[in-house]
Design an enzyme around this catalytic site. Structure first.
Site, mmCIF file in Angstrom:
data_model
loop_
_atom_site.group_PDB
_atom_site.id
_atom_site.type_symbol
_atom_site.label_atom_id
_atom_site.label_comp_id
_atom_site.label_asym_id
_atom_site.label_seq_id
_atom_site.Cartn_x
_atom_site.Cartn_y
_atom_site.Cartn_z
ATOM 1 N N ASP A 37 0.826 -1.231 -0.063
ATOM 2 C CA ASP A 37 0.111 0.033 0.019
ATOM 3 C C ASP A 37 0.806 1.134 -0.054
ATOM 4 O O ASP A 37 2.098 1.249 0.601
ATOM 5 C CB ASP A 37 -0.824 0.032 1.261
ATOM 6 C CG ASP A 37 -2.228 0.826 1.245
ATOM 7 O OD1 ASP A 37 -3.212 0.080 1.137
ATOM 8 O OD2 ASP A 37 -2.139 2.038 1.103
ATOM 9 N N VAL A 64 1.362 2.219 -6.729
ATOM 10 C CA VAL A 64 1.026 1.202 -7.875
ATOM 11 C C VAL A 64 1.394 2.032 -9.083
ATOM 12 O O VAL A 64 1.516 1.434 -10.201
ATOM 13 C CB VAL A 64 -0.338 0.555 -8.052
ATOM 14 C CG1 VAL A 64 -0.503 -0.334 -6.939
ATOM 15 C CG2 VAL A 64 -1.489 1.599 -7.982
ATOM 16 N N TYR A 155 -13.586 6.958 -13.291
ATOM 17 C CA TYR A 155 -13.418 6.081 -12.599
ATOM 18 C C TYR A 155 -14.057 4.690 -13.242
ATOM 19 O O TYR A 155 -13.539 3.730 -13.451
ATOM 20 C CB TYR A 155 -14.449 6.365 -11.318
ATOM 21 C CG TYR A 155 -14.453 5.067 -10.180
ATOM 22 C CD1 TYR A 155 -13.104 4.531 -9.821
ATOM 23 C CD2 TYR A 155 -15.354 4.125 -10.279
ATOM 24 C CE1 TYR A 155 -13.237 3.501 -8.696
ATOM 25 C CE2 TYR A 155 -15.670 3.285 -9.378
ATOM 26 C CZ TYR A 155 -14.507 2.800 -8.584
ATOM 27 O OH TYR A 155 -14.657 1.706 -7.806
ATOM 28 N N LYS A 159 -12.374 1.440 -14.970
ATOM 29 C CA LYS A 159 -12.986 0.045 -14.351
ATOM 30 C C LYS A 159 -13.539 -0.880 -15.542
ATOM 31 O O LYS A 159 -13.372 -1.837 -15.555
ATOM 32 C CB LYS A 159 -13.814 0.366 -13.440
ATOM 33 C CG LYS A 159 -13.284 1.017 -11.891
ATOM 34 C CD LYS A 159 -12.530 -0.067 -11.189
ATOM 35 C CE LYS A 159 -12.235 0.302 -10.026
ATOM 36 N NZ LYS A 159 -11.078 0.086 -9.199
ATOM 37 N N THR A 190 -16.627 0.667 3.274
ATOM 38 C CA THR A 190 -15.170 0.779 3.242
ATOM 39 C C THR A 190 -14.753 2.429 3.466
ATOM 40 O O THR A 190 -15.712 3.282 3.093
ATOM 41 C CB THR A 190 -14.029 0.286 2.203
ATOM 42 O OG1 THR A 190 -14.492 1.191 0.960
ATOM 43 C CG2 THR A 190 -14.835 -0.941 1.604
ATOM 44 N N THR A 193 -16.206 4.569 0.586
ATOM 45 C CA THR A 193 -17.663 4.959 0.602
ATOM 46 C C THR A 193 -18.258 5.334 1.538
ATOM 47 O O THR A 193 -19.532 5.397 1.728
ATOM 48 C CB THR A 193 -18.256 3.625 -0.083
ATOM 49 O OG1 THR A 193 -18.159 2.626 0.842
ATOM 50 C CG2 THR A 193 -17.873 3.169 -1.483
HETATM 51 N N1 NAD Z 1 -15.933 0.355 -1.930
HETATM 52 C C1 NAD Z 1 -16.831 0.308 -2.736
HETATM 53 O O1 NAD Z 1 -17.899 0.303 -2.777
HETATM 54 C C2 NAD Z 1 -16.213 -0.329 -3.973
HETATM 55 C C3 NAD Z 1 -16.903 -0.726 -5.085
HETATM 56 C C4 NAD Z 1 -16.671 -1.090 -6.201
HETATM 57 C C5 NAD Z 1 -15.248 -1.598 -6.545
HETATM 58 N N2 NAD Z 1 -14.314 -0.811 -5.391
HETATM 59 C C6 NAD Z 1 -12.916 -0.985 -5.804
HETATM 60 O O2 NAD Z 1 -12.288 -1.887 -4.859
HETATM 61 C C7 NAD Z 1 -11.013 -1.649 -4.571
HETATM 62 C C8 NAD Z 1 -10.837 -1.376 -2.988
HETATM 63 O O3 NAD Z 1 -11.556 -0.229 -2.556
HETATM 64 P P1 NAD Z 1 -11.867 0.020 -1.133
HETATM 65 O O4 NAD Z 1 -13.284 0.585 -1.020
HETATM 66 O O5 NAD Z 1 -11.480 -1.042 -0.203
HETATM 67 O O6 NAD Z 1 -11.070 1.402 -0.982
HETATM 68 P P2 NAD Z 1 -10.192 1.911 0.221
HETATM 69 O O7 NAD Z 1 -9.918 3.557 -0.072
HETATM 70 O O8 NAD Z 1 -10.645 1.534 1.506
HETATM 71 O O9 NAD Z 1 -8.759 1.297 0.270
HETATM 72 C C9 NAD Z 1 -7.984 1.512 -0.946
HETATM 73 C C10 NAD Z 1 -6.585 1.561 -0.574
HETATM 74 O O10 NAD Z 1 -5.601 1.799 -1.945
HETATM 75 C C11 NAD Z 1 -4.593 2.383 -1.408
HETATM 76 N N3 NAD Z 1 -4.199 3.273 -2.502
HETATM 77 C C12 NAD Z 1 -4.411 4.443 -3.025
HETATM 78 N N4 NAD Z 1 -3.841 4.888 -4.146
HETATM 79 C C13 NAD Z 1 -2.612 3.898 -4.043
HETATM 80 C C14 NAD Z 1 -1.546 3.830 -4.825
HETATM 81 N N5 NAD Z 1 -1.327 4.892 -5.962
HETATM 82 N N6 NAD Z 1 -0.669 3.058 -4.623
HETATM 83 C C15 NAD Z 1 -0.869 1.963 -3.712
HETATM 84 N N7 NAD Z 1 -1.989 1.935 -3.083
HETATM 85 C C16 NAD Z 1 -3.077 3.026 -3.144
HETATM 86 C C17 NAD Z 1 -4.950 3.412 -0.313
HETATM 87 O O11 NAD Z 1 -3.975 3.734 0.617
HETATM 88 C C18 NAD Z 1 -5.975 2.430 0.426
HETATM 89 O O12 NAD Z 1 -5.391 1.516 1.372
HETATM 90 C C19 NAD Z 1 -10.720 -0.160 -5.405
HETATM 91 O O13 NAD Z 1 -10.016 -0.603 -6.527
HETATM 92 C C20 NAD Z 1 -12.153 0.455 -5.536
HETATM 93 O O14 NAD Z 1 -12.187 1.119 -6.854
HETATM 94 C C21 NAD Z 1 -14.771 -0.238 -4.191
#
Ligand code: NAD
Length: 248
Positions: A37, A64, A155, A159, A190, A193
């Protein structure tokens, strides 16, 4: 024996939300986990929890979007655990902008993290999976990669591209026993959201057909299945975990 015993898995964005949940579940199921991370302070709490629970994991700081850092992460994984079997491209950020509001800098930032970051990871991990005799690549897309969502154009574009990229990679590398699938969560509770969950009534009316919230474990169990050999005949597929949001 765990469902992932003997496997080495890299999970990006593992300090929070779904990535943290996946790292803990994978370790519980016997995987050796490399959790990465950009936010390494919080990441260390996840690693400490895994170790306290008897799991095997290391945490590495990782942006990343950096090709150099990706090469180092994969090399460190191979040095530490000998191979890579699974990559979960989970790190991601959202952007609440409509097309006309959006600045191109913001578009580029979202593309860099949500799409290009995954592409670089795949590019450098595939040769390691070929050496290991196969592997499972899991790209965390979104419902926004399948259907339109107002106010999220960069976004959803990232995706959606991740979904089609996963299918092309599945076709290219199936012969090497490398499986590539995308996961499409609905709105999951999370840090990303948090605002959505302040109004439960809106959540139930808009984002699910079920009378409860979607939580990170709901997605982690789907990702666990794709990482394990239980899904050995599944590649190029989309796993939708959205509480029936898109069933309407
Ligand atoms: N939460 C939702 O409702 C939801 C829905 C659909 C898809 N997603 C996708 O699921 C994945 C996880 O989402 P989440 O809700 O757990 O998010 P989150 O914000 O809780 O966690 C995301 C993590 O990614 C890390 N991050 C951000 N930029 C980064 C970078 N450049 N390099 C490395 N790490 C980085 C952040 O520090 C964080 O720990 C994401 O790809 C998100 O788009 C989330």
């Amino acid at each position: 024996m765990g469902r992932l015993t003997g496997k080495v898995a890299i999970i990006t964005g593992a300090a929070n939300g779904m990535g943290a949940s996946e790292a803990k579940l994978f370790a519980k199921e016997g995987a050796k986990v490399v959790a990465t991370d950009i936010n390494d302070n919080v990441l260390h709490e996840v690693i400490n929890e895994i170790k306290a629970d008897g799991g095997d994991a290391i945490g590495l700081k990782h942006n990343v979007t950096s090709e150099e850092e990706w090469k180092q992460i994969i090399q460190e994984t191979v040095n530490h655990y000998g191979k890579v079997d699974v990559l979960v491209n989970n790190a991601g950020v959202s952007s609440p902008k409509t097309m006309a509001q959006m600045e191109m800098d913001e578009w580029n930032k979202i593309m860099d993290i949500d799409l290009n970051g995954c592409v670089i990871g795949m590019k450098y991990v595939i040769p390691e999976m070929q050496k290991a005799g196969g592997g499972s690549l899991i790209n965390i897309s979104s419902i926004g990669g399948l259907v339109g969502m107002a106010g999220s154009s960069p976004y959803t574009a990232a995706k959606g591209a991740l979904r089609s990229l996963s299918k092309s990679a599945a076709v290219e590398y199936g012969k090497d026993k490398i499986r590539v699938n995308s996961v499409h969560p609905g709105i999951i509770e999370t840090p990303m959201t948090a605002d959505t969950f302040k109004d439960a009534e809106v959540y139930y009316k808009t984002f699910t057909q079920l009378p409860y919230f979607g939580n990170p474990e709901d997605v982690a169990y789907g990702v666990l299945f794709l990482a394990s050999d239980e899904s050995r005949f599944m590649t190029g597929a989309e796993l939708v975990i959205d509480g029936g949001w898109t069933a309407l």
